[in-house]
Design a protein around this motif. Structure first.
Motif, short mmCIF file in Angstrom:
data_model
loop_
_atom_site.label_atom_id
_atom_site.label_comp_id
_atom_site.label_asym_id
_atom_site.label_seq_id
_atom_site.Cartn_x
_atom_site.Cartn_y
_atom_site.Cartn_z
N GLN A 63 0.84 -1.19 0.00
CA GLN A 63 0.00 0.00 0.00
C GLN A 63 0.88 1.24 0.00
O GLN A 63 1.93 1.28 0.64
CB GLN A 63 -0.91 0.01 1.22
N MET A 64 0.41 2.27 -0.71
CA MET A 64 1.18 3.50 -0.84
C MET A 64 0.41 4.68 -0.25
O MET A 64 -0.81 4.80 -0.44
CB MET A 64 1.49 3.76 -2.31
N VAL A 65 1.12 5.52 0.49
CA VAL A 65 0.57 6.78 1.00
C VAL A 65 1.27 7.89 0.24
O VAL A 65 2.50 7.95 0.22
CB VAL A 65 0.78 6.93 2.51
N PHE A 66 0.48 8.79 -0.36
CA PHE A 66 1.03 9.79 -1.26
C PHE A 66 1.34 11.11 -0.56
O PHE A 66 0.93 11.36 0.57
CB PHE A 66 0.05 10.04 -2.41
N GLN A 67 2.04 11.97 -1.29
CA GLN A 67 2.48 13.25 -0.77
C GLN A 67 1.31 14.15 -0.40
O GLN A 67 1.29 14.76 0.67
CB GLN A 67 3.37 13.95 -1.79
N ASP A 68 0.32 14.26 -1.27
CA ASP A 68 -0.79 15.18 -1.07
C ASP A 68 -2.02 14.39 -0.62
O ASP A 68 -2.68 13.75 -1.45
CB ASP A 68 -1.10 15.93 -2.36
N PRO A 69 -2.35 14.41 0.66
CA PRO A 69 -3.48 13.59 1.14
C PRO A 69 -4.82 14.03 0.57
O PRO A 69 -5.71 13.22 0.40
CB PRO A 69 -3.43 13.77 2.66
#
Length: 228
Positions: A63-69
């Motif tokens: 799973q990936m969490v991105f820079q801009d929520p």
């Protein structure tokens, strides 16, 4: 998770060139480099978002969490609905699981009824992390997750990452252009430059005794990391 000789090409341009990194179970590897170094492209390749050559082994669920929520959350969906999307639980248990996940990231259960526009940047990033955790990932890829946040809340999100790693035994590939941030959360550091891996080792070794000129230049940009 083991990345072996990972390469990403866009036509004749090679964005990531033969990178090999291992993230041990429960470990945090910090991937650092300036804009254009290839680190975010590598993150997207590991997450299956761009085609690549090479091998990725040992992590079935990533799973990936991105820079801009804000960009990564559907503004039309409530927080609870967004988090529930990835939950690996029977439908009847999803509300309880959403509340548990929000609690893991230090958000009250009532946040589930709110929408992304009603939350602060730090709260939105916590929601994005909770949604990623709902899929019970073998590896969490955190791509510049503090760089879009106010300085006042960056520390709290970094502390959250450290706590989740300790409580859940998470394996994390933590990506940032800021070596100070990477040092704070990582067991080891991988340095990318021009699409290549130029240095990789235990965090304190890379920070205190860098072997590559590019790593030294990153250290010079953050004076408080340099040992006098």
């Amino acid at each position: 998770m083991k990345i072996e000789n990972l390469t990403v090409r866009y036509g004749s341009f090679t964005a990531v060139d033969g990178v090999s990194i291992e993230v041990p179970p429960g470990g945090v590897v910090g991937l650092v480099g300036e804009s254009g170094s290839g680190k975010s492209t590598l993150a997207r390749a590991v997450s299956g978002l761009v085609p690549y050559e090479g091998r990725i082994e040992g992590a079935r669920r990533i799973q990936m969490v991105f820079q801009d929520p804000y960009a990564s959350l559907d503004p039309r969906m409530s927080v609870g609905a967004s988090v529930a999307e990835g939950v690996r639980a029977p439908r009847a248990q999803r509300q309880a699981e959403v509340e548990r996940l929000l609690g893991l990231v230090s958000l009250p259960a009532e946040v589930a009824t709110r929408y992304p526009r009603e939350l602060s940047g730090g709260q939105r990033q916590r929601v994005a992390i909770a949604r990623a955790l709902g899929a019970e990932p073998d590896l969490l890829v955190a791509d510049e997750i503090t760089s879009a946040l106010d300085v006042s809340v960056q520390g709290s999100v970094l502390n959250l990452v450290k706590r989740l790693r300790e409580e859940l035994g998470l394996s994390i590939l933590f990506i940032s252009h800021n070596l100070a941030v990477v040092r704070y959360v990582s067991d080891s550091v991988a340095v990318m430059h021009g699409g290549k891996l130029v240095e990789f080792g235990p965090t304190e070794q890379v920070v205190d005794e860098p072997t590559h000129e590019y790593t030294r230049s990153l250290l010079e940009a953050v004076p408080r990391l340099v040992r006098h």
